[in-house]
Scaffold this active site. Sequence first.
Site, PDB file in Angstrom:
ATOM      1  N   CYS A 184      60.929 -14.022  12.239  1.00 42.44           N
ATOM      2  CA  CYS A 184      60.690 -13.248  11.027  1.00 42.44           C
ATOM      3  C   CYS A 184      61.644 -13.672   9.904  1.00 42.44           C
ATOM      4  O   CYS A 184      61.248 -13.729   8.734  1.00 42.44           O
ATOM      5  CB  CYS A 184      60.836 -11.766  11.323  1.00 42.44           C
ATOM      6  N   HIS A 187      54.863  -9.169  14.598  1.00 43.09           N
ATOM      7  CA  HIS A 187      55.996  -8.288  14.321  1.00 43.09           C
ATOM      8  C   HIS A 187      55.750  -7.572  13.002  1.00 43.09           C
ATOM      9  O   HIS A 187      54.995  -8.044  12.134  1.00 43.09           O
ATOM     10  CB  HIS A 187      57.293  -9.089  14.257  1.00 43.09           C
ATOM     11  N   CYS A 245      64.219 -10.896  13.787  1.00 43.40           N
ATOM     12  CA  CYS A 245      64.469 -11.993  14.721  1.00 43.40           C
ATOM     13  C   CYS A 245      64.428 -13.325  13.971  1.00 43.40           C
ATOM     14  O   CYS A 245      64.198 -13.383  12.768  1.00 43.40           O
ATOM     15  CB  CYS A 245      63.427 -11.969  15.834  1.00 43.40           C
ATOM     16  N   GLU A 254      57.510  -7.277  10.359  1.00 39.89           N
ATOM     17  CA  GLU A 254      57.852  -8.057   9.179  1.00 39.89           C
ATOM     18  C   GLU A 254      56.763  -9.080   8.840  1.00 39.89           C
ATOM     19  O   GLU A 254      56.393  -9.259   7.673  1.00 39.89           O
ATOM     20  CB  GLU A 254      59.179  -8.795   9.380  1.00 39.89           C
TER      21      GLU A 254
END
Length: 324
Positions: free
Chosen positions: A90, A57, A87, A59
């Site tokens: 993260c 992701h 999410c 992040e």
Amino acid sequence: MNAARPDHAHWMRHALRLAQQAAAAGEVPVGAVVVKDGQIVGEGANAPLGSGDPTAHAEILALRDAARRLGNYRLDGCTLYVTLEPCTMCSGAMLHARVEAVVYGAAEPKTGAAGSVLDVFGYLAINHQTRVERGVLAPECAAVLAQFFQQRRAQHKAVALAKHPLKDTALRHPDRAFADLPHWPYAPQWRSDLPSLAGLRMAVVDEGPHDAPVTWLCLHGAASWGYAFAHGLPGLLRAGHRVVVPDLPGFGRSDQPKREQTHSAAWHVQVLQELVEHLDLRQVVLLGAGDGARLGLAVAQDLPERWRGGWLMDAWPDACPPPA
């Protein structure tokens, strides 16, 4: 927050540029930057598809980049800017890295873990507290996502039309008419390759193991479609059975011939017979309602070696005596 501070908007625009890069690569457009002392020390663009990494992701990539540049996995004094609410994964990584603050743009009502679905940052018992600021350039961040998914839906529709073109002698319901149906998570397998369909597209749900000891062929009646079996499918699948649910041509998600005379019992029987043979259905139990029950019995008569039994509903309504 309703209005973005100038510094927040500045860094969020950097994250938006990374989100656009992710979109250009076919990834869900999310971008993130890590800022410390007025400088970007880490950045990331969503990349789970391209990298084959479920943790890639935006992040996470930004956190990894910042840790490499700073030479420390503890990111004290850093602020992470991300275009979409993070999410759970993260959010947990940010807490573990001891990020000072997270600033996000668009809310994520399905998986957001910074207040929408969960609030991972709101547990006071955790030994580090990360400050959260919400809604920075939210309209711009949401617009990038909306445009991406709109384009992807259009691409999927174009591919579907190219693979199963709509004949000028038929009508087709839009897929959105069947979106978000309760108790119906089953995606259809589109068939237009059966000879008797002559190019019409037919929707067929085919769930469960193909070597199951029992295969249920669920055939709806004339005033219905495959969704009529929604409440019965979970139990059959939990039992380890295979379940096949076609929408007969002219019903549900299948193409609708414009000419009524196209429909005949013999034609529907031929379509179902070809489907049974094409899918190589064996140990079949017919779960049929009304006209579907009668059509299924005709197919069973032609292919008796493939059938095991039947459970019929309202197959012969005229045979029932009228109520007193």
